[in-house]
Design an enzyme around this catalytic site. Structure first.
Site, PDB file in Angstrom:
ATOM      1  CD  GLU A  92      -2.363  -1.131   2.851  1.00 45.73           C
ATOM      2  OE1 GLU A  92      -3.223  -1.990   3.068  1.00 45.73           O
ATOM      3  OE2 GLU A  92      -2.005  -0.298   3.684  1.00 45.73           O
ATOM      4  CB  CYS A 112       2.219   7.176   3.715  1.00 44.89           C
ATOM      5  SG  CYS A 112       2.489   5.946   4.980  1.00 44.89           S
ATOM      6  CB  CYS A 119       5.696  -5.748   9.436  1.00 40.81           C
ATOM      7  SG  CYS A 119       6.878  -4.899  10.508  1.00 40.81           S
ATOM      8  CB  CYS A 123       3.119  -3.365  16.397  1.00 39.88           C
ATOM      9  SG  CYS A 123       4.827  -2.776  16.301  1.00 39.88           S
ATOM     10  CB  CYS A 126       0.498  -2.602  13.557  1.00 43.32           C
ATOM     11  SG  CYS A 126       0.974  -2.306  11.845  1.00 43.32           S
ATOM     12  CB  CYS A 338      -0.383   0.484   9.214  1.00 41.70           C
ATOM     13  SG  CYS A 338       1.164  -0.180   8.885  1.00 41.70           S
TER      14      CYS A 338
END
Ligand code: SAH
Length: 365
Positions: A92, A112, A119, A123, A126, A338
């Protein structure tokens, strides 16, 4: 086939030298590819035809196709999902007609960007963190996200706040940054670029040695290590003191104030008492705190605090002399947080274990 923008400028120059071309060809080609967004070597009309043909036989300049585009805020926010390999892998990028953080550039447009598919940092709050890690992006794939938008209009700022951890993909991130700030590349102001990190201390130290003026944001999210480890289960041996020390060094060597990002989660890290402890820790540092009210993502079992609670947290920090702002919110209706668009369009990736793990944490006792 190799993407031309995976090469650094020096590598491109070296390739040209090997092919008996003069030095000025590298800037010429870079300007076509990055300033004019050309995706076909044939369009580089001031290059000799044989060189164009050789370039085309060795390299590609293909853009990343858009799988989905969503527009919000009367056109001020555009989020795009870009296809990487045609096999369901996508990242994205978001364009905002404003700068989420600081610095007064008039008519600023911020993009962004993502640096990884998924990832590994996990987290808890997230959406990307809950997808698990698939792979690093190449420099050309990071640049393609910006080029997608610069083909329509000028981009003044770039924030590395999309999917992934930029300092865990250090080489590609830096290579992309070098092309962004190169006068023959995207020719952006170094201060218009912000790298946001979950807190990779070795990466922060290394970044400080690069001779760049790029901004740095460190995602802190907690006033104490115990809570921070629950929110960022991979933060392992890195303490808040380590991060404060790394921020101090970065400020001293680069002369740039560091921003601490703090995602506000109701009754998890948003109590006034936690604001006071955070302020205490940051005292003496030229720090700025950017509060991000939690953007709810599927399955995390967390809540966004009320506006009043956000204000109260901000006031506590300010009362203690810490500069604190609240992230302006855009793109709520297009799932701008995100990792959300990817999840919406492509569905949840296989890595459901991470998702259920995050969902099963008891946040509210
Ligand atoms: N890996 C980088 C970039 C992540 S995205 C980093 O950790 O800094 C940019 C910021 O958004 C980070 O501070 C991240 O913690 C925060 N963030 C991610 N998901 C969020 C959510 N659902 N609500 C609020 N902030 C979020």
């Amino acid at each position: 086939m190799r993407h031309l923008l995976d090469l650094s400028k020096d590598e491109l120059s070296a390739w040209l030298a090997e092919h008996g071309e003069p030095r000025y060809r590298a800037p010429q080609i870079a300007r076509w590819a990055l300033q004019r967004g050309v995706t076909d070597f044939e369009a580089m009309t001031d290059l000799p035809a044989p060189l164009r043909a050789t370039l085309a036989s060795e390299f590609t300049l293909a853009p990343l196709p858009a799988l989905a585009t969503r527009i919000a805020d009367n056109g001020d926010t555009t989020k795009v999902l870009l296809d990487l390999d045609g096999n369901g892998q996508a990242v994205e990028a978001v364009r905002m007609a404003y700068d989420p953080d600081e610095d007064g550039v008039p008519d600023r447009t911020t993009v962004c960007v993502s640096t990884q598919v998924g990832c590994a940092m996990a987290c808890a709050f997230c959406a990307t963190g809950q997808q698990g890690f698939t792979r690093n992006l190449r420099p050309s794939e990071i640049l393609a996200q910006i080029l997608h938008f610069t083909r329509e209009r000028r981009v003044t700022n770039v924030v590395f706040m999309g999917m992934g951890e930029p300092l865990a993909n250090y080489a590609a991130t830096l290579r992309a940054v070098r092309w962004m700030v190169d006068p023959d590349g995207l020719d952006m102001r170094q201060r218009g670029i912000t790298i946001s990190t979950v807190g990779v201390v070795s990466g922060i130290r290394r970044l400080a040695t690069e001779g760049l003026q790029v901004g740095l944001t460190i995602s802190l999210h907690a006033p104490d290590d115990e809570l921070r480890r629950r929110l960022i289960p991979t933060s392992g041996g890195t303490t808040i003191d380590d991060l404060i020390e790394a921020a101090r060094e970065y400020t001293e060597t680069r002369g740039r104030r560091v921003t601490f990002a703090y995602a506000l989660l109701e009754h998890v890290n948003d109590e006034p008492e936690q604001a006071r402890r955070l302020a205490q820790r940051l005292r003496g540092l030229q720090a700025h705190v950017n509060l991000i009210p939690y953007n709810p993502t599927a399955g995390a079992g967390l809540r966004r605090p009320s506006r009043e609670r956000v204000r109260a947290f901000q006031r506590e920090l300010q009362a203690a002399g810490i500069n604190a702002t609240v992230r302006v919110e855009r793109g709520q209706e297009i799932a701008a947080a995100c990792g959300q668009l990817r999840t919406d369009v492509l569905g949840k990736p296989k890595n459901d274990e991470a998702t259920s793990q995050a969902a099963s944490i008891e946040w509210h006792g």
